[in-house]
Design a protein around this motif. Structure first.
Motif, PDB file in Angstrom:
ATOM      1  N   ASP A 203      43.153  57.339  67.532  1.00 22.47           N
ATOM      2  CA  ASP A 203      44.584  57.585  67.736  1.00 22.47           C
ATOM      3  C   ASP A 203      45.402  57.207  66.494  1.00 22.47           C
ATOM      4  OD1 ASP A 203      46.790  58.461  69.093  1.00 22.47           O
ATOM      5  OD2 ASP A 203      47.134  56.565  70.141  1.00 22.47           O
ATOM      6  N   VAL A 204      45.072  57.854  65.388  1.00 28.91           N
ATOM      7  CA  VAL A 204      45.759  57.597  64.124  1.00 28.91           C
ATOM      8  C   VAL A 204      47.061  58.401  64.090  1.00 28.91           C
ATOM      9  CG1 VAL A 204      45.603  57.731  61.609  1.00 28.91           C
ATOM     10  CG2 VAL A 204      43.553  57.211  62.965  1.00 28.91           C
ATOM     11  N   LYS A 205      48.154  57.740  63.775  1.00 28.34           N
ATOM     12  CA  LYS A 205      49.453  58.412  63.687  1.00 28.34           C
ATOM     13  C   LYS A 205      50.132  58.003  62.383  1.00 28.34           C
ATOM     14  CE  LYS A 205      50.226  58.640  68.705  1.00 28.34           C
ATOM     15  NZ  LYS A 205      49.974  60.087  68.798  1.00 28.34           N
ATOM     16  N   ILE A 206      50.579  58.995  61.630  1.00 28.23           N
ATOM     17  CA  ILE A 206      51.291  58.764  60.375  1.00 28.23           C
ATOM     18  C   ILE A 206      52.635  59.477  60.457  1.00 28.23           C
ATOM     19  CG2 ILE A 206      51.276  59.077  57.869  1.00 28.23           C
ATOM     20  CD1 ILE A 206      48.229  59.085  57.989  1.00 28.23           C
ATOM     21  N   THR A 207      53.721  58.752  60.296  1.00 30.61           N
ATOM     22  CA  THR A 207      55.059  59.335  60.379  1.00 30.61           C
ATOM     23  C   THR A 207      55.893  58.885  59.185  1.00 30.61           C
ATOM     24  OG1 THR A 207      55.881  57.489  61.727  1.00 30.61           O
ATOM     25  CG2 THR A 207      54.994  59.401  62.898  1.00 30.61           C
ATOM     26  N   THR A 208      56.829  59.737  58.777  1.00 29.76           N
ATOM     27  CA  THR A 208      57.720  59.408  57.660  1.00 29.76           C
ATOM     28  C   THR A 208      59.141  59.842  57.984  1.00 29.76           C
ATOM     29  OG1 THR A 208      57.585  61.506  56.452  1.00 29.76           O
ATOM     30  CG2 THR A 208      55.794  59.936  56.120  1.00 29.76           C
ATOM     31  N   ASP A 209      60.071  59.260  57.271  1.00 26.97           N
ATOM     32  CA  ASP A 209      61.475  59.654  57.408  1.00 26.97           C
ATOM     33  C   ASP A 209      61.730  61.041  56.833  1.00 26.97           C
ATOM     34  OD1 ASP A 209      62.086  57.307  58.638  1.00 26.97           O
ATOM     35  OD2 ASP A 209      63.112  56.382  56.927  1.00 26.97           O
ATOM     36  N   THR A 210      60.784  61.563  56.055  1.00 26.47           N
ATOM     37  CA  THR A 210      60.961  62.879  55.433  1.00 26.47           C
ATOM     38  C   THR A 210      60.540  64.019  56.355  1.00 26.47           C
ATOM     39  OG1 THR A 210      58.782  62.658  54.376  1.00 26.47           O
ATOM     40  CG2 THR A 210      60.697  61.959  53.109  1.00 26.47           C
ATOM     41  N   GLY A 211      60.095  63.706  57.574  1.00 27.66           N
ATOM     42  CA  GLY A 211      59.797  64.757  58.544  1.00 27.66           C
ATOM     43  C   GLY A 211      58.336  65.047  58.779  1.00 27.66           C
ATOM     44  N   TYR A 212      57.428  64.193  58.313  1.00 31.29           N
ATOM     45  CA  TYR A 212      55.995  64.407  58.523  1.00 31.29           C
ATOM     46  C   TYR A 212      55.505  63.559  59.691  1.00 31.29           C
ATOM     47  CZ  TYR A 212      55.439  67.063  54.203  1.00 31.29           C
ATOM     48  OH  TYR A 212      55.526  68.030  53.229  1.00 31.29           O
ATOM     49  N   LYS A 213      54.728  64.203  60.572  1.00 32.21           N
ATOM     50  CA  LYS A 213      54.086  63.502  61.679  1.00 32.21           C
ATOM     51  C   LYS A 213      52.658  64.019  61.796  1.00 32.21           C
ATOM     52  CE  LYS A 213      58.336  62.835  64.385  1.00 32.21           C
ATOM     53  NZ  LYS A 213      59.010  63.084  65.702  1.00 32.21           N
ATOM     54  N   LEU A 214      51.685  63.154  61.569  1.00 30.52           N
ATOM     55  CA  LEU A 214      50.277  63.521  61.612  1.00 30.52           C
ATOM     56  C   LEU A 214      49.570  62.730  62.700  1.00 30.52           C
ATOM     57  CD1 LEU A 214      51.232  64.143  58.593  1.00 30.52           C
ATOM     58  CD2 LEU A 214      48.826  63.965  57.994  1.00 30.52           C
ATOM     59  N   THR A 215      48.672  63.401  63.424  1.00 34.96           N
ATOM     60  CA  THR A 215      47.837  62.749  64.426  1.00 34.96           C
ATOM     61  C   THR A 215      46.389  63.121  64.167  1.00 34.96           C
ATOM     62  OG1 THR A 215      49.612  62.842  66.071  1.00 34.96           O
ATOM     63  CG2 THR A 215      47.383  62.464  66.891  1.00 34.96           C
ATOM     64  N   ALA A 216      45.519  62.110  64.107  1.00 39.11           N
ATOM     65  CA  ALA A 216      44.101  62.348  63.847  1.00 39.11           C
ATOM     66  C   ALA A 216      43.274  61.308  64.587  1.00 39.11           C
ATOM     67  CB  ALA A 216      43.811  62.294  62.347  1.00 39.11           C
ATOM     68  N   THR A 217      41.981  61.578  64.694  1.00 36.00           N
ATOM     69  CA  THR A 217      41.082  60.603  65.316  1.00 36.00           C
ATOM     70  C   THR A 217      40.505  59.641  64.288  1.00 36.00           C
ATOM     71  OG1 THR A 217      39.265  62.178  65.119  1.00 36.00           O
ATOM     72  CG2 THR A 217      40.463  62.149  67.210  1.00 36.00           C
ATOM     73  N   GLU A 218      40.368  60.109  63.052  1.00 37.48           N
ATOM     74  CA  GLU A 218      39.888  59.268  61.959  1.00 37.48           C
ATOM     75  C   GLU A 218      40.602  59.653  60.669  1.00 37.48           C
ATOM     76  OE1 GLU A 218      35.235  58.775  63.497  1.00 37.48           O
ATOM     77  OE2 GLU A 218      35.685  59.571  61.494  1.00 37.48           O
ATOM     78  N   SER A 219      40.773  58.686  59.794  1.00 33.27           N
ATOM     79  CA  SER A 219      41.414  58.984  58.513  1.00 33.27           C
ATOM     80  C   SER A 219      41.202  57.831  57.548  1.00 33.27           C
ATOM     81  CB  SER A 219      42.917  59.240  58.686  1.00 33.27           C
ATOM     82  OG  SER A 219      43.542  59.445  57.438  1.00 33.27           O
ATOM     83  N   ALA A 220      41.085  58.178  56.287  1.00 37.07           N
ATOM     84  CA  ALA A 220      41.131  57.176  55.226  1.00 37.07           C
ATOM     85  C   ALA A 220      42.512  57.264  54.590  1.00 37.07           C
ATOM     86  CB  ALA A 220      40.041  57.443  54.190  1.00 37.07           C
ATOM     87  N   PHE A 221      43.086  56.111  54.278  1.00 37.21           N
ATOM     88  CA  PHE A 221      44.444  56.096  53.728  1.00 37.21           C
ATOM     89  C   PHE A 221      44.494  55.175  52.529  1.00 37.21           C
ATOM     90  CE2 PHE A 221      48.842  54.658  53.408  1.00 37.21           C
ATOM     91  CZ  PHE A 221      49.515  55.860  53.440  1.00 37.21           C
ATOM     92  N   LEU A 222      44.904  55.740  51.371  1.00 34.62           N
ATOM     93  CA  LEU A 222      45.079  54.967  50.150  1.00 34.62           C
ATOM     94  C   LEU A 222      46.532  54.503  50.076  1.00 34.62           C
ATOM     95  CD1 LEU A 222      43.086  57.201  47.635  1.00 34.62           C
ATOM     96  CD2 LEU A 222      42.263  55.244  48.970  1.00 34.62           C
ATOM     97  N   ILE A 223      46.738  53.200  50.040  1.00 40.38           N
ATOM     98  CA  ILE A 223      48.082  52.645  50.126  1.00 40.38           C
ATOM     99  C   ILE A 223      48.917  52.979  48.898  1.00 40.38           C
ATOM    100  CG2 ILE A 223      49.377  50.469  50.210  1.00 40.38           C
ATOM    101  CD1 ILE A 223      47.153  49.361  51.976  1.00 40.38           C
ATOM    102  N   ASN A 224      48.379  52.784  47.706  1.00 40.97           N
ATOM    103  CA  ASN A 224      49.159  53.037  46.490  1.00 40.97           C
ATOM    104  C   ASN A 224      49.486  54.520  46.313  1.00 40.97           C
ATOM    105  OD1 ASN A 224      49.564  50.443  45.363  1.00 40.97           O
ATOM    106  ND2 ASN A 224      47.456  50.392  44.654  1.00 40.97           N
TER     107      ASN A 224
END
Length: 235
Positions: A154-175
């Protein structure tokens, strides 16, 4: 002929012995010395305390790298790991923007490892333009040295710029603010809706790359900048 020895002192010897003789102080001078001694008795302990406090606090105040703030709850003796209750990581990204990662609990597989296994994590970040961004997942691994999160469930990525992503798995680079995965994704962006099997989303640059069973619904009222596929994607 016997007689008593005589000692002739020159002027320098006389001055030397005169300096060795005790000097008398006036009442006023003695009072000044008493007040000075009293002042030193009060100020020296205070100054010493300030120096000791500075020595203790300086490593904390001068620390620039991210750090964990946590409470530790030891598990049963058969378990060699320590469970961290409500851990919170605070750091900065390469742009100097704050990074905060909190979780319900976390643990490390061994004391020397820098990989933290997190439960119900929430990461709060800033895009390079200052917009807010959130990353949520049921579980994940935070690799502190690599500044990377391996997200699962239940991975969820949201931004103030209008992006909303939902996935079961994800790798995320912070920088880099880069999310990748190959177990499916769906979401919305300023240009519309999309879904695919594999994805690579550069959130800072607002670039979305999809492959495998790609489905898109374009909003005709929103501008769409289609990036050209890379050589690897064409092959």
């Amino acid at each position: 002929m016997t007689g008593s020895p005589t000692h002739n002192l020159d002027q320098n010897d006389q001055d030397h012995f005169r300096n060795l003789s005790p000097k008398s102080l006036s009442y006023k001078d003695s009072q000044k010395e008493v007040r000075l001694v009293t002042l030193l008795k009060k100020t020296v302990p205070v100054f010493t305390g300030l120096v000791l406090a500075a020595l203790v606090l300086w490593p904390l105040l001068s620390q620039k790298e991210g750090s964990f703030t946590l409470a530790v709850d030891r598990l049963e003796k058969r378990d060699e790991t320590a469970k961290l209750i409500k851990p919170q990581y605070v750091g900065i990204d390469r742009y100097g923007n704050p990074v905060r990662i909190a979780a319900e609990s976390a643990y490390r597989e061994s004391h020397g490892q820098m990989d933290y296994h997190l439960k119900n994590l929430l990461a709060e970040l800033k895009l390079k333009g200052g917009e807010n961004m959130q990353v949520k997942a049921s579980s994940g691994i935070f690799q502190a040295d690599a500044q990377k999160m391996i997200l699962d469930g239940d991975v969820k990525i949201t931004t103030d710029t209008g992006y909303k992503l939902t996935a079961t798995e994800s790798a995320f680079l912070i920088n880099e603010k880069l999310a990748t995965g190959d177990k499916g994704v769906s979401g919305t962006a300023p240009f519309g809706k999309f879904s695919a099997t594999r994805f690579e989303v550069d959130v800072d640059e607002e670039i979305v790359r999809l492959s495998g069973n790609v489905k898109m619904h374009i909003n005709p009222r929103s501008p769409l900048d289609l990036a050209q596929p890379t050589k690897e994607e064409r092959e």
